[in-house]
Enzyme design. Structure first.
Site: not given
Ligand code: NAD
Ligand code: UDP
Length: 313
Positions: A13, A147, A177
């Protein structure tokens, strides 16, 4: 001489928007991606461009690039919670081994290296908004730890290469985002809510929806990343939009924008889901003279249009 940029995670993305930006700036772009969560569709409009090259490669393995490279941007990593929960070990590897490989390459090529870090390194924050000098509240052994800790390690590795090997480095801490090219089944709140609203399926709010996030439109984010790359700032910089809202409010805005009849259903809150999140962007404003320009309604309208067009295609 024209600059040559290696974008790792370039078919994802954000990475694909960075490919577009550097091509528009007249650079030569190498996009490296193993397509674990990205797709060729995101970059297919660039494949015939002579300044663009796609290399399918897992950056957790040794990276071999012939010739000069001026900038290396490390955006390779599963980023949606459902992705990193599905791929815990590849996530840990790309944040650790992938970052090590990318920094090793930056060292031999004498390239400037930029790491895509994240607001997740602040964990479930005990202060709000989060400034860059906050060290965070992360559970290393919870499901999100794969993560969060990979990104924290990546930041530590970046600073070590900077201090010990004198590599020119940047660290951007990206806050939530959204925008065009997010996948319908990405799993993150905005693509979930929009695709559910457009299909008249129930909107899944996790918990009671009182948790907050601050959503940044992708063109603002990539503009901030470019400014950071061109700066001389080697300490981490937050880039995001400080407009903080609850998830329930976000769901209601999307229902209204899509004129949807979907109802809201409440699902369990994921483990360690941060209760609040909002960037303090004073540093970016001061040193990069950057601030977001696109407000939430405007960004959501563009994103809804994109999801509608993908549905029709
Ligand atoms: P994304 O999943 O769309 O993109 C990640 C890309 O990296 C994908 O194309 C994927 O195939 C690729 N990739 C993953 N592991 C790889 C590997 N081992 N080798 C090569 N390619 C690999 O996610 P995104 O939202 O575009 O996120 C991009 C980067 O920005 C990530 O590093 C993420 O941690 C960071 N970030 C994103 C956000 C956000 O809100 N979108 C917030 C904070 C940080
Ligand atoms: N969320 C939600 N419904 C969804 C997807 C996400 O309520 O269908 C919530 C999630 O629990 C979190 C917030 O939205 O509180 C943002 O989640 P996202 O996955 O977008 O990003 P995160 O900030 O958690 O990485």
């Amino acid at each position: 001489m024209r600059k040559k940029v290696l974008i790792m995670g370039g078919a994802g993305f954000i990475g694909s928007h960075l490919c577009d930006l550097f091509i528009a700036k007249g650079c030569q772009v190498i996009c490296m991606d193993n397509l674990i969560t990205g797709k060729i569709g995101n970059i297919k409009h660039l494949l015939k461009n002579r300044d663009f090259e796609f290399i399918r490669h897992n950056v957790s393995e040794y990276i071999d690039i012939k010739g000069r490279v001026d900038y290396i941007l490390h955006f390779a990593s599963p980023a949606s919670p459902i992705d990193y929960l599905k791929y815990p070990i590849p996530t840990l590897k790309v944040g650790s081994l992938g970052t090590h490989n990318a920094l090793g390459l930056a060292k031999v090529k004498k390239a400037t290296f930029l790491l895509a870090s994240t607001s997740e390194i602040y964990g479930d924050p005990l202060i709000n908004p989060q400034r860059e000098d906050y060290w965070g509240n992360v559970n290393p052994v919870g499901p999100r730890g794969v993560y969060d800790e990979a990104k924290r390690f990546a930041e530590a590795m970046t600073m070590a290469y900077h201090r010990f090997h004198k590599v020119d480095t940047r660290i951007v801490r990206i806050f939530n985002t959204y925008g065009e090219r997010m996948r319908e089944r990405d799993g993150r709140a905005i693509p979930n809510f929009i695709s559910q609203a457009l299909a008249a399926r129930p909107i899944t709010v996790y918990g009671d929806g009182s948790q907050t996030r601050s959503f940044c439109y992708v063109s603002d984010l990539v503009g901030g990343i470019y400014s950071l790359l061109m700066s001389r700032e080697d300490e981490p910089v937050n880039i995001g939009n400080p407009n903080e809202i609850t998830l329930l409010k976000l769901a209601r805005i999307i229902l209204k924008l899509t004129d949807s009849k979907s109802r809201i259903v409440y699902k369990p809150l994921p483990v360690d889901d941060p209760k609040v999140r909002r960037p303090d962007i004073s540093k970016a404003k001061k040193i990069l003279r950057w601030k977001p320009k696109v407000d939430l309604d405007e960004g959501l309208v563009k994103t809804v249009d994109y999801f509608r067009s993908v549905k029709k295609a």
